[in-house]
Design a protein around this motif. Structure first.
Motif, short mmCIF file in Angstrom:
data_model
loop_
_atom_site.label_atom_id
_atom_site.label_comp_id
_atom_site.label_asym_id
_atom_site.label_seq_id
_atom_site.Cartn_x
_atom_site.Cartn_y
_atom_site.Cartn_z
N LEU A 43 5.13 15.93 -2.13
CA LEU A 43 4.56 14.80 -3.11
C LEU A 43 5.65 13.52 -2.77
CD1 LEU A 43 4.58 17.10 -6.24
CD2 LEU A 43 2.68 16.08 -5.07
N CYS A 44 5.28 12.88 -1.93
CA CYS A 44 6.10 11.58 -1.60
C CYS A 44 5.26 10.45 -1.47
CB CYS A 44 6.84 12.15 0.02
SG CYS A 44 5.66 12.04 1.29
N ASP A 45 5.83 9.43 -1.09
CA ASP A 45 5.14 8.26 -0.90
C ASP A 45 6.18 7.22 -0.05
OD1 ASP A 45 6.20 7.57 -3.66
OD2 ASP A 45 6.33 5.59 -2.64
N ASP A 46 5.40 6.50 1.03
CA ASP A 46 5.86 5.20 1.55
C ASP A 46 5.16 4.06 0.97
OD1 ASP A 46 7.73 7.03 2.96
OD2 ASP A 46 6.86 6.31 4.81
N ILE A 62 9.88 1.05 0.87
CA ILE A 62 10.14 1.98 0.11
C ILE A 62 9.88 3.26 0.68
CG2 ILE A 62 9.91 3.18 -2.34
CD1 ILE A 62 9.67 0.52 -3.23
N GLY A 63 10.69 4.24 0.45
CA GLY A 63 10.42 5.71 0.69
C GLY A 63 10.84 6.51 -0.53
N GLY A 64 9.76 7.08 -1.37
CA GLY A 64 9.97 7.94 -2.60
C GLY A 64 9.40 9.22 -2.48
N SER A 65 9.99 10.03 -3.70
CA SER A 65 9.34 11.50 -3.57
C SER A 65 9.63 12.14 -4.88
CB SER A 65 9.94 12.27 -2.44
OG SER A 65 11.44 12.67 -2.66
N GLY A 82 12.39 9.80 -7.38
CA GLY A 82 13.03 8.59 -7.18
C GLY A 82 12.69 7.83 -5.89
N PHE A 83 13.46 7.09 -5.80
CA PHE A 83 13.16 6.18 -4.41
C PHE A 83 14.06 5.36 -3.87
CE2 PHE A 83 11.38 3.37 -7.63
CZ PHE A 83 11.86 2.14 -7.50
N VAL A 109 0.79 -1.09 -0.12
CA VAL A 109 -0.09 -0.02 -0.06
C VAL A 109 0.84 1.33 -0.14
CG1 VAL A 109 -1.68 1.34 1.44
CG2 VAL A 109 -1.91 -1.23 1.36
N PHE A 110 0.56 2.25 -0.70
CA PHE A 110 1.11 3.41 -0.96
C PHE A 110 0.68 4.38 0.35
CE2 PHE A 110 2.32 2.42 -5.25
CZ PHE A 110 3.74 2.32 -5.27
#
Lengths: 430, 430
Positions: free
Chosen positions: A341-344, A355-358, A397-398, A316-317
């Motif tokens: 503007l990010c996601d885990d 993952i951690g991304g943005s 990137g992530f 799940v993001f």
């Protein structure tokens, strides 16, 4: 012929010599069995007293756990034997004896004892299975990016100061002062993305944190893609394609190892893109509804993460966290400037963030302000600011944590078994 | 559609949008050209004054080196254009301006200036070509071992003391005392070979040496395979197969980059197994015959290595060095106990050593004696000795220096260009 055990299937009916280590022996007095491992598989050697020279039978009697041997005999398919093949033994040589004080015996050992003997513990079937899944996953990482035209870039481990961060290992570096072991390759990855378009890193990263949880190592491996012209949405699509690819590869090629680990593969078979996306603000409301004490503005803890993924059959993001909870380089969310503007990406079954991304802040003035707000030393970021000064570009990137991903796929509760020689706060040896 | 420049060939006749950076502009007053790069390739955007809106023509006039742009137009094959395709421009957007003080201009810059601006220097065609060859080679490394059933093992960077070696970077490690950055993963690789049969490592290694030669970095990447049951001869066969595979892969897939680097590929096309083998003792005689002052017992220097490979069209193995010139873990040569069962693999054209390999000493008493002779602390090697104590085994391995190999294949005199952000005695930034 001296095939590896994994190759015996191609030699049925032939006489071969196998070299390996004894893991198990038993004898009825007339017939005896030794199970051998050679790191590629296991096979059973069968000794018939009436058919082997007297000295071979006697030598069998000297075999102990982890004795290394050379066994010559005919290969037979034998579904009941461990590994599926057996050798009808004609000759046996002992290469290296193994004293009876071999530390790891077929009984329960404490975790500290096992970690102290990690160099021998690796020989167990379970540890080999984990290592094989890890290795498969690593190859899958490279194949995924190679097929998509990414260049691999090796970012530096030894780096100059980038601010008074905590949790850094440091070393004296000639006359240049103090060098710090990199916690991430991302900033360098951003420079490389402007040069090469699509890149990824694959290397060790370091955290000198006094964490003793089951999810922390001081030295762990990260994969960090960085892509020019990707926005946050493109970035999440890449992540879900990537994770799905990794899981599918392990399912396709490492069933035997997953079985050895008693992994419920039905929990992996559902891991397919797209992954659900939950806005952070919604996530907080959901968690509060489930009884969590989390407040808007907090980062999510491991318990909150586990609570949030309940009922989902795939990762799940969680998107758009509050600015204060995340790093300075994440791009402000134009629809809600309190957030970025990010996601885990949270693994299912409560395995937590993998993952951690943005999307990266690409506005020169805004990122200068963020560096000031965080109290970071502007001069250390001069080269990083150049990426915004000369032809700035949308990019995202992530970072995927390799050990956490392997632990999830293998179904392991603690990441210390996921790397050959784990490094933790109290563990620097062997 | 927003293809990468490398994908334009699939879009001939279509209208696409390309995002990238301006590397070159010229104008005749009625027609103008901007060459774009996006990290995957270069393409030419063609502006016809009479066919584009006035503001697009004006905007063209603002383009500077490294301005980032979005260009929309029809893709045309144009063999005379850089990259082979051009865009008949209909629209142009400037994404990120680039001030005219962009540091790297189309003129000669000194090496220190370029290294200070490495984050921008990477954008040059030459640096991209090197990075692409390196990335290709890395994938080839993984493919080679994966196809042969090796497990990849990530050995630790942070290690406890293994003796009073020189050239080690060190860091405080919580209450465990001092940790040292690994110079090699080999000893760990040996433990893994006993567990998994055939393994390789791929990671950064560190040398805190005050070397300022063109062949030294303080941080560089090594590939270290270790194979149970391989003797020195098997080991050299693996090395020559491996190196041949790497060279063939680059020749097959990176011709454009080799051309950009003006590499004489005829010098690579002859690199095929088997490689010639010269015994160290013979090598000394040959070198003395060529006027070298080398004496039996000396290690070979860079000049001797270059002298020795003269006239060979592929790498050369030098085998069986004197014990004193090599590390304690190499197996004594039974045919000449003054020497050990080892090899150095020397690249042709004077590029020097790219591999060091050996059969490992597998006799418990002998290796204990070697540790004593070298004055190393026995207790630090307890776990390593266990590999000889419990089921010892013939095994061999080698280490290939990635940067030296890339430098040779690319035809570069200095390895500082071969890694994205080189680390040298006087170079820790950016």
């Amino acid at each position: 012929m001296t095939p590896r055990i994994s190759e015996l299937g191609a030699h049925v009916g032939q006489r071969v010599t196998v070299r390996g280590w004894v893991t198990h022996v038993r004898s009825s007095g007339k017939i005896a069995f030794a199970v051998l491992r050679d790191g590629t598989g296991i096979a059973q050697a069968v000794f018939v007293k009436s058919q082997v020279p007297g000295e071979v039978w006697e030598r069998f009697g000297t075999l102990t756990l982890e004795t290394s041997v050379s066994v010559t005999g005919e290969v037979r398919a034998e579904p009941r034997a461990p590994g599926g093949y057996e050798l009808g033994v004609a000759a046996l040589e002992v290469i290296g004896a193994s004293p009876t004080d071999y530390p790891i015996q077929p009984k329960e050992h404490g975790i500290d004892f096992l970690l102290d003997h990690r160099h021998l513990w690796l020989r167990s079937a379970r540890q080999r299975a984990i290592a094989a899944v890890r290795s498969e996953l690593e190859q899958a990482v490279h194949d995924f990016f190679y097929e998509r035209g990414f260049l691999r870039v090796d970012t530096p481990i030894l780096t100059a100061a980038i601010g008074e961060r905590s949790g850094l290992f440091s070393t004296e570096y000639f006359e240049e002062g103090t060098a710090y072991l990199a916690q991430t390759g991302q900033l360098y990855g951003e420079a490389a993305a402007a040069a090469f378009g699509k890149i990824y890193t694959f290397g060790p990263t370091f955290r000198a944190e006094k964490s003793k949880t089951r999810r922390h190592l001081t030295e762990f491996w990260m994969i960090e893609p960085e892509v020019a012209w990707y926005d946050s949405n493109d970035n999440m699509r890449l992540q879900e394609d990537f994770v799905s690819f990794l899981v599918a590869r392990v399912l396709e090629r490492r069933q035997a190892e997953l079985k050895e680990l008693e992994r419920d593969v039905s929990k992996l078979e559902t891991v397919k893109a797209p992954f659900p996306r939950i806005n952070y603000t919604d996530a907080v409301a959901i968690l509060q509804g489930k009884g969590s004490a989390v407040q808007w503005g907090d980062d999510l803890g491991a318990e909150d993460e586990a609570l949030l993924v309940e009922g989902y059959d795939r990762p799940v993001f969680v998107t758009n966290y509050p600015k204060e909870a995340k790093a300075f380089y994440m791009k402000e969310n134009p629809d809600d400037p309190r957030t970025v503007l990010c996601d885990d990406c949270l693994a299912p079954e409560g395995y937590g963030e993998i993952i951690g991304g943005s999307q990266r802040e690409d506005d020169y003035d805004r990122i200068v302000q963020r560096i000031k707000d965080e109290g970071l030393p502007m001069d250390a970021y001069g080269w990083y600011l150049d990426l915004r000064k000369y032809g700035t570009f949308t990019h995202s990137g992530f970072g995927l944590g390799l050990e956490r991903t392997v632990a999830w796929i293998c179904g392991l509760q603690h990441i210390r078994e996921v790397i050959a020689f784990p490094r933790m706060m109290y563990r620097l040896r062997p």
